[in-house]
Scaffold this motif. Structure first.
Motif, PDB file in Angstrom:
ATOM      1  N   GLY A 174       0.767  -1.235   0.000  1.00  0.00           N
ATOM      2  CA  GLY A 174       0.000   0.000   0.000  1.00  0.00           C
ATOM      3  C   GLY A 174       0.798   1.285   0.000  1.00  0.00           C
ATOM      4  O   GLY A 174       0.294   2.316   0.458  1.00  0.00           O
ATOM      5  N   SER A 175       2.003   1.269  -0.558  1.00  0.00           N
ATOM      6  CA  SER A 175       2.816   2.486  -0.527  1.00  0.00           C
ATOM      7  C   SER A 175       2.155   3.636  -1.274  1.00  0.00           C
ATOM      8  O   SER A 175       2.161   4.783  -0.810  1.00  0.00           O
ATOM      9  N   ILE A 179       0.914   7.310   0.203  1.00  0.00           N
ATOM     10  CA  ILE A 179       1.331   8.629  -0.292  1.00  0.00           C
ATOM     11  C   ILE A 179       0.116   9.542  -0.411  1.00  0.00           C
ATOM     12  O   ILE A 179       0.138  10.697   0.040  1.00  0.00           O
ATOM     13  N   ARG A 180      -0.942   9.046  -1.012  1.00  0.00           N
ATOM     14  CA  ARG A 180      -2.151   9.863  -1.185  1.00  0.00           C
ATOM     15  C   ARG A 180      -2.749  10.239   0.170  1.00  0.00           C
ATOM     16  O   ARG A 180      -3.174  11.387   0.371  1.00  0.00           O
ATOM     17  N   TRP A 181      -2.791   9.276   1.098  1.00  0.00           N
ATOM     18  CA  TRP A 181      -3.364   9.559   2.413  1.00  0.00           C
ATOM     19  C   TRP A 181      -2.538  10.599   3.162  1.00  0.00           C
ATOM     20  O   TRP A 181      -3.093  11.538   3.743  1.00  0.00           O
ATOM     21  N   LEU A 182      -1.224  10.449   3.158  1.00  0.00           N
ATOM     22  CA  LEU A 182      -0.359  11.405   3.854  1.00  0.00           C
ATOM     23  C   LEU A 182      -0.490  12.795   3.260  1.00  0.00           C
ATOM     24  O   LEU A 182      -0.513  13.794   3.989  1.00  0.00           O
ATOM     25  N   ASP A 183      -0.576  12.871   1.952  1.00  0.00           N
ATOM     26  CA  ASP A 183      -0.702  14.177   1.290  1.00  0.00           C
ATOM     27  C   ASP A 183      -1.959  14.901   1.765  1.00  0.00           C
ATOM     28  O   ASP A 183      -1.937  16.109   2.034  1.00  0.00           O
ATOM     29  N   GLU A 184      -3.041  14.148   1.915  1.00  0.00           N
ATOM     30  CA  GLU A 184      -4.297  14.754   2.386  1.00  0.00           C
ATOM     31  C   GLU A 184      -4.248  15.040   3.887  1.00  0.00           C
ATOM     32  O   GLU A 184      -4.661  16.106   4.341  1.00  0.00           O
ATOM     33  N   ALA A 185      -3.732  14.089   4.659  1.00  0.00           N
ATOM     34  CA  ALA A 185      -3.757  14.222   6.119  1.00  0.00           C
ATOM     35  C   ALA A 185      -2.833  15.331   6.618  1.00  0.00           C
ATOM     36  O   ALA A 185      -3.152  16.026   7.590  1.00  0.00           O
ATOM     37  N   LEU A 186      -1.682  15.506   5.975  1.00  0.00           N
ATOM     38  CA  LEU A 186      -0.709  16.498   6.444  1.00  0.00           C
ATOM     39  C   LEU A 186      -1.055  17.913   6.003  1.00  0.00           C
ATOM     40  O   LEU A 186      -0.617  18.884   6.627  1.00  0.00           O
ATOM     41  N   GLY A 187      -1.778  18.050   4.918  1.00  0.00           N
ATOM     42  CA  GLY A 187      -2.247  19.376   4.520  1.00  0.00           C
ATOM     43  C   GLY A 187      -1.277  20.144   3.637  1.00  0.00           C
ATOM     44  O   GLY A 187      -0.233  19.632   3.206  1.00  0.00           O
ATOM     45  N   ASP A 188      -1.622  21.412   3.408  1.00  0.00           N
ATOM     46  CA  ASP A 188      -0.951  22.214   2.384  1.00  0.00           C
ATOM     47  C   ASP A 188       0.477  22.605   2.723  1.00  0.00           C
ATOM     48  O   ASP A 188       1.225  23.039   1.839  1.00  0.00           O
ATOM     49  N   VAL A 192       4.245  15.672  -0.280  1.00  0.00           N
ATOM     50  CA  VAL A 192       4.450  14.223  -0.160  1.00  0.00           C
ATOM     51  C   VAL A 192       4.588  13.642  -1.561  1.00  0.00           C
ATOM     52  O   VAL A 192       3.754  13.906  -2.432  1.00  0.00           O
ATOM     53  N   SER A 193       5.630  12.853  -1.791  1.00  0.00           N
ATOM     54  CA  SER A 193       5.850  12.317  -3.127  1.00  0.00           C
ATOM     55  C   SER A 193       6.648  11.026  -3.060  1.00  0.00           C
ATOM     56  O   SER A 193       7.265  10.707  -2.048  1.00  0.00           O
ATOM     57  N   LYS A 194       6.628  10.292  -4.176  1.00  0.00           N
ATOM     58  CA  LYS A 194       7.495   9.129  -4.334  1.00  0.00           C
ATOM     59  C   LYS A 194       8.891   9.639  -4.665  1.00  0.00           C
ATOM     60  O   LYS A 194       9.083  10.329  -5.657  1.00  0.00           O
ATOM     61  N   TYR A 195       9.873   9.262  -3.850  1.00  0.00           N
ATOM     62  CA  TYR A 195      11.241   9.727  -4.059  1.00  0.00           C
ATOM     63  C   TYR A 195      12.055   8.728  -4.879  1.00  0.00           C
ATOM     64  O   TYR A 195      12.880   9.114  -5.708  1.00  0.00           O
ATOM     65  N   GLY A 200      10.592  -3.582  -5.496  1.00  0.00           N
ATOM     66  CA  GLY A 200       9.250  -3.699  -4.954  1.00  0.00           C
ATOM     67  C   GLY A 200       8.937  -2.751  -3.817  1.00  0.00           C
ATOM     68  O   GLY A 200       7.875  -2.852  -3.187  1.00  0.00           O
ATOM     69  N   TYR A 201       9.831  -1.812  -3.535  1.00  0.00           N
ATOM     70  CA  TYR A 201       9.643  -0.843  -2.460  1.00  0.00           C
ATOM     71  C   TYR A 201       9.566   0.566  -3.026  1.00  0.00           C
ATOM     72  O   TYR A 201      10.148   0.879  -4.070  1.00  0.00           O
ATOM     73  N   ARG A 202       8.858   1.421  -2.314  1.00  0.00           N
ATOM     74  CA  ARG A 202       8.852   2.846  -2.588  1.00  0.00           C
ATOM     75  C   ARG A 202       9.535   3.557  -1.421  1.00  0.00           C
ATOM     76  O   ARG A 202       9.315   3.215  -0.260  1.00  0.00           O
ATOM     77  N   VAL A 203      10.328   4.561  -1.740  1.00  0.00           N
ATOM     78  CA  VAL A 203      10.804   5.507  -0.733  1.00  0.00           C
ATOM     79  C   VAL A 203       9.946   6.760  -0.857  1.00  0.00           C
ATOM     80  O   VAL A 203       9.906   7.386  -1.920  1.00  0.00           O
ATOM     81  N   ILE A 204       9.225   7.067   0.209  1.00  0.00           N
ATOM     82  CA  ILE A 204       8.301   8.202   0.234  1.00  0.00           C
ATOM     83  C   ILE A 204       9.023   9.386   0.878  1.00  0.00           C
ATOM     84  O   ILE A 204       9.611   9.260   1.954  1.00  0.00           O
ATOM     85  N   GLU A 205       8.958  10.539   0.220  1.00  0.00           N
ATOM     86  CA  GLU A 205       9.531  11.759   0.782  1.00  0.00           C
ATOM     87  C   GLU A 205       8.417  12.664   1.300  1.00  0.00           C
ATOM     88  O   GLU A 205       7.442  12.913   0.602  1.00  0.00           O
ATOM     89  N   VAL A 206       8.579  13.141   2.517  1.00  0.00           N
ATOM     90  CA  VAL A 206       7.673  14.132   3.114  1.00  0.00           C
ATOM     91  C   VAL A 206       8.511  15.367   3.434  1.00  0.00           C
ATOM     92  O   VAL A 206       9.504  15.282   4.154  1.00  0.00           O
TER      93      VAL A 206
END
Length: 210
Positions: A174-175, A179-188, A192-195, A200-206
């Motif tokens: 569910g990576s 990403i989509r959930w964090l982008d909405e939950a953390l706000g403007d 949040v993006s795929k780095y 088979g893994y994603r590194v997510i950047e916040v």
């Protein structure tokens, strides 16, 4: 506490007190080019190697700042914390876990490798109000979605202004939806993006951008 990879069914590495026998193992590991001798044990995540997700994060995350307050969420035996401490000896690295055996091992491994800048404990041991220039985590996906969301929303809002977090999550766990959930939950004020993607893994950047 940690991570994405499956473990033996009886190995509750995200429990405070593991039920398995505490059998210590010695390992020599290379963490972003830094050699370390570490001790691991049953009941702690990825006790016999640096797991694939952590290896992906170590390979792809950018160089940490030279100094600041850093956080490793779900430190296990301390792979990410040690890497951060080696890379940035003038930074303070806070390594947290719920697993008392993991906490003991990370403390031991930090001392063994001369990393006096690693501060190990539970979430309650982190100074209240402290903000972080950098967060690294191979988060405990298998604790369940609600618990994971609560965990991440406890710590990601404590990124300092212009601070970054890097999370590694398996794509099939569910990576992309995270990403989509964090982008909405953390706000403007956060980006949040795929780095990076690997094995088979994603590194997510916040990024606490604004």
């Amino acid at each position: 506490m940690a991570h994405n990879e499956s473990t033996q069914p009886n190995e509750q590495y995200f429990a405070a007190s593991p039920s398995s026998k505490d059998v210590r193992h010695e390992m020599h590991v290379t963490l972003r080019g830094h050699e370390a001798d570490v001790e691991t044990s049953n009941g702690v995540f990825s006790a016999h190697r640096v797991d694939l997700g952590t290896a992906v994060l170590l390979r792809h995350a950018p160089m940490p700042p030279a100094r600041g307050d850093f956080l490793d969420i779900g430190c296990g035996w301390g792979a990410l914390s040690l890497a951060l401490a080696f890379e940035s000896p003038d930074a303070d690295v806070y390594a947290i876990d719920v697993n008392e055996r993991a906490i003991e091992l990370t403390e031991h491994n930090a001392e063994r490798n001369g990393c006096a800048n690693i501060h190990v404990g539970t979430a309650d041991d982190v100074p209240e109000g402290l903000e972080f220039e950098l967060i690294w985590s191979n988060p405990p996906i298998r604790i369940g979605k609600q618990e994971l969301h609560t965990l991440l929303m406890t710590w990601l809002p404590r990124l300092a202004h212009d601070g970054y977090a890097y999370l590694v999550v398996q794509r099939n766990l569910g990576s992309d939806s995270l990403i989509r959930w964090l982008d909405e939950a953390l706000g403007d004020t956060y980006d949040v993006s795929k780095y990076a993607s690997s094995k088979g893994y994603r590194v997510i950047e916040v990024h606490h951008a604004r």
